[in-house]
Design a protein around this motif. Structure first.
Motif, PDB file in Angstrom:
ATOM      1  N   CYS A  70      26.646  47.668  43.119  1.00  0.00           N
ATOM      2  CA  CYS A  70      26.533  49.052  42.670  1.00  0.00           C
ATOM      3  C   CYS A  70      27.556  49.916  43.411  1.00  0.00           C
ATOM      4  O   CYS A  70      27.985  49.582  44.511  1.00  0.00           O
ATOM      5  CB  CYS A  70      25.129  49.602  42.941  1.00  0.00           C
ATOM      6  SG  CYS A  70      23.800  48.688  42.122  1.00  0.00           S
ATOM      7  N   GLY A  71      27.922  51.015  42.804  1.00  0.00           N
ATOM      8  CA  GLY A  71      28.853  51.933  43.448  1.00  0.00           C
ATOM      9  C   GLY A  71      29.425  52.918  42.452  1.00  0.00           C
ATOM     10  O   GLY A  71      29.233  52.781  41.235  1.00  0.00           O
ATOM     11  N   ARG A  72      30.123  53.926  42.970  1.00  0.00           N
ATOM     12  CA  ARG A  72      30.763  54.903  42.102  1.00  0.00           C
ATOM     13  C   ARG A  72      31.818  54.225  41.241  1.00  0.00           C
ATOM     14  O   ARG A  72      32.356  53.171  41.584  1.00  0.00           O
ATOM     15  CB  ARG A  72      31.423  56.019  42.919  1.00  0.00           C
ATOM     16  CG  ARG A  72      30.463  56.898  43.673  1.00  0.00           C
ATOM     17  CD  ARG A  72      31.143  58.195  44.103  1.00  0.00           C
ATOM     18  NE  ARG A  72      32.415  57.958  44.746  1.00  0.00           N
ATOM     19  CZ  ARG A  72      32.572  57.700  46.032  1.00  0.00           C
ATOM     20  NH1 ARG A  72      31.522  57.613  46.821  1.00  0.00           N
ATOM     21  NH2 ARG A  72      33.773  57.518  46.545  1.00  0.00           N
ATOM     22  N   SER A  73      32.144  54.861  40.132  1.00  0.00           N
ATOM     23  CA  SER A  73      33.188  54.340  39.262  1.00  0.00           C
ATOM     24  C   SER A  73      34.508  54.250  40.019  1.00  0.00           C
ATOM     25  O   SER A  73      34.856  55.133  40.798  1.00  0.00           O
ATOM     26  CB  SER A  73      33.356  55.258  38.041  1.00  0.00           C
ATOM     27  OG  SER A  73      32.174  55.266  37.271  1.00  0.00           O
ATOM     28  N   ASN A  74      35.201  53.165  39.799  1.00  0.00           N
ATOM     29  CA  ASN A  74      36.525  52.935  40.387  1.00  0.00           C
ATOM     30  C   ASN A  74      36.482  52.747  41.904  1.00  0.00           C
ATOM     31  O   ASN A  74      37.471  52.973  42.589  1.00  0.00           O
ATOM     32  CB  ASN A  74      37.484  54.078  40.053  1.00  0.00           C
ATOM     33  CG  ASN A  74      38.924  53.607  39.999  1.00  0.00           C
ATOM     34  OD1 ASN A  74      39.199  52.456  39.694  1.00  0.00           O
ATOM     35  ND2 ASN A  74      39.847  54.505  40.294  1.00  0.00           N
ATOM     36  N   VAL A  75      35.326  52.304  42.437  1.00  0.00           N
ATOM     37  CA  VAL A  75      35.214  52.064  43.869  1.00  0.00           C
ATOM     38  C   VAL A  75      35.708  50.667  44.244  1.00  0.00           C
ATOM     39  O   VAL A  75      35.886  50.358  45.415  1.00  0.00           O
ATOM     40  CB  VAL A  75      33.758  52.271  44.338  1.00  0.00           C
ATOM     41  CG1 VAL A  75      32.903  51.054  43.986  1.00  0.00           C
ATOM     42  CG2 VAL A  75      33.695  52.558  45.832  1.00  0.00           C
ATOM     43  N   GLY A  76      35.931  49.827  43.221  1.00  0.00           N
ATOM     44  CA  GLY A  76      36.482  48.498  43.494  1.00  0.00           C
ATOM     45  C   GLY A  76      35.498  47.368  43.358  1.00  0.00           C
ATOM     46  O   GLY A  76      35.690  46.311  43.978  1.00  0.00           O
ATOM     47  N   LYS A  77      34.449  47.525  42.543  1.00  0.00           N
ATOM     48  CA  LYS A  77      33.457  46.453  42.394  1.00  0.00           C
ATOM     49  C   LYS A  77      34.066  45.211  41.752  1.00  0.00           C
ATOM     50  O   LYS A  77      33.855  44.081  42.217  1.00  0.00           O
ATOM     51  CB  LYS A  77      32.266  46.941  41.557  1.00  0.00           C
ATOM     52  CG  LYS A  77      31.512  48.104  42.160  1.00  0.00           C
ATOM     53  CD  LYS A  77      30.226  48.400  41.414  1.00  0.00           C
ATOM     54  CE  LYS A  77      30.435  48.650  39.939  1.00  0.00           C
ATOM     55  NZ  LYS A  77      31.324  49.821  39.701  1.00  0.00           N
ATOM     56  N   SER A  78      34.811  45.385  40.662  1.00  0.00           N
ATOM     57  CA  SER A  78      35.400  44.241  39.974  1.00  0.00           C
ATOM     58  C   SER A  78      36.456  43.550  40.831  1.00  0.00           C
ATOM     59  O   SER A  78      36.565  42.318  40.848  1.00  0.00           O
ATOM     60  CB  SER A  78      36.011  44.679  38.636  1.00  0.00           C
ATOM     61  OG  SER A  78      35.010  45.184  37.770  1.00  0.00           O
ATOM     62  N   SER A  79      37.239  44.340  41.576  1.00  0.00           N
ATOM     63  CA  SER A  79      38.228  43.753  42.477  1.00  0.00           C
ATOM     64  C   SER A  79      37.554  42.948  43.576  1.00  0.00           C
ATOM     65  O   SER A  79      38.019  41.873  43.959  1.00  0.00           O
ATOM     66  CB  SER A  79      39.095  44.855  43.099  1.00  0.00           C
ATOM     67  OG  SER A  79      39.822  45.542  42.101  1.00  0.00           O
ATOM     68  N   LEU A  80      36.438  43.462  44.094  1.00  0.00           N
ATOM     69  CA  LEU A  80      35.694  42.741  45.116  1.00  0.00           C
ATOM     70  C   LEU A  80      35.141  41.438  44.564  1.00  0.00           C
ATOM     71  O   LEU A  80      35.167  40.401  45.237  1.00  0.00           O
ATOM     72  CB  LEU A  80      34.558  43.619  45.645  1.00  0.00           C
ATOM     73  CG  LEU A  80      33.634  42.971  46.681  1.00  0.00           C
ATOM     74  CD1 LEU A  80      34.416  42.561  47.923  1.00  0.00           C
ATOM     75  CD2 LEU A  80      32.503  43.919  47.055  1.00  0.00           C
TER      76      LEU A  80
END
Length: 286
Positions: free
Chosen positions: A50-60
């Motif tokens: 979970c996290g704000r939009s564009n915080v880097g979830k997919s990159s992580l």
């Protein structure tokens, strides 16, 4: 206030091998859900990003898989691009765990239209029911290390505690994009985040950068021993046995080499004594 970062990075060779066996190139897309009816049935234990939009979830997520060339999750620079719950199987045949990439709040959670409102409600219901039923074992709340806890993060954290009833053992804070923050500022941000989240989070924040895979092993180890401890323990035990066997074989080789060297020195000394004795005999006869 929180544990030394060096403690988290001190993975043994066996721990790294066990984490690689779970994550490395073993994260595969399984399903996408835009409605409650399309959510896949429970399977492997789940961890929700979970996290704000564009915080880097997919990159992580891609960094966890170490698949920088062949990405598991599509990365976009446009905030709010993830418009569904995306499920990824982890481990060979998806037996280890399942990672759920949730829509970023702040854009997809803005509820500015019917679709966003429905997605907002479905994601919250999924988290609440998943924690209550036990299918969700861990929630990773990902923050931008440049900004720390912002208002949408604080509101979502309150939801996790008050409505979804995510206990301290099931929630971890991840500070992403740490490579973009000077060390002195990062220390201040981390201390402030710890102070702002201590009521809902038991453990200190994890420091990562999905761009250069900084401390990704920390996340992998935490996920493995928290979400699928028995699976991780079996892999770790096998890796430690192989490590001990390799050390024993290396010790045997060293011992054999030392014995061979000892025999060579013995034969040399014996030959040297024979030559010296022969010279003494020759001198005595003269």
């Amino acid at each position: 206030r929180y544990r030394d970062r060096a403690e988290l990075k001190s993975l043994t060779a066996a721990q790294k091998h066990a984490c690689d066996a779970i994550f490395a190139k073993h994260i595969r897309f399984a399903a996408s859900a835009r409605t409650a009816e399309s959510v896949p049935p429970p399977g492997a234990p789940e961890v929700v990003l979970c996290g704000r939009s564009n915080v880097g979830k997919s990159s992580l997520l891609n960094a966890l898989a170490q698949s920088f060339g062949d990405k598991s999750a599509r990365v976009s620079s446009k905030p709010g691009e993830t418009r569904s719950l995306n499920f990824y199987n982890v481990g060979q045949h998806g037996r280890a765990m399942r990672i759920v990439d949730a829509p970023g709040y702040g854009f997809a959670f803005a509820a500015d239209d019917a679709e966003s409102a429905a997605l907002h409600s479905m994601t919250r219901d999924f988290l609440s029911s998943g924690v209550a039923s036990g299918r969700v074992k861990l929630v990773l709340l990902i923050l931008d290390a440049r900004h720390g806890v912002k208002l949408p993060d604080a509101e979502f954290l309150r939801f996790l505690r008050a409505e979804a009833h995510v206990g301290q053992r099931r929630l971890r804070i991840v500070l992403n994009k740490c490579d973009l923050v000077p060390p002195d500022k990062l220390a201040r941000v981390a201390a402030l985040v710890r102070e702002q989240t201590h009521r809902g989070v038991r453990e200190p924040p994890l420091f990562v950068s999905s761009r250069n895979a900084q401390a990704i092993d920390d996340i992998r180890r935490e996920l493995a021993r928290t979400v699928c401890p028995s699976f991780y323990t079996r892999l770790l035990a096998g890796a430690e046995q192989r490590e001990q066997r390799d050390k024993a074989q290396a010790a045997i080789k060293v011992s054999e080499a030392e014995e061979q060297e000892r025999l060579v020195r013995l034969r040399y000394n014996q030959k040297r004594r024979r030559v010296q004795k022969q010279r003494r005999n020759d001198l005595s006869r003269k």
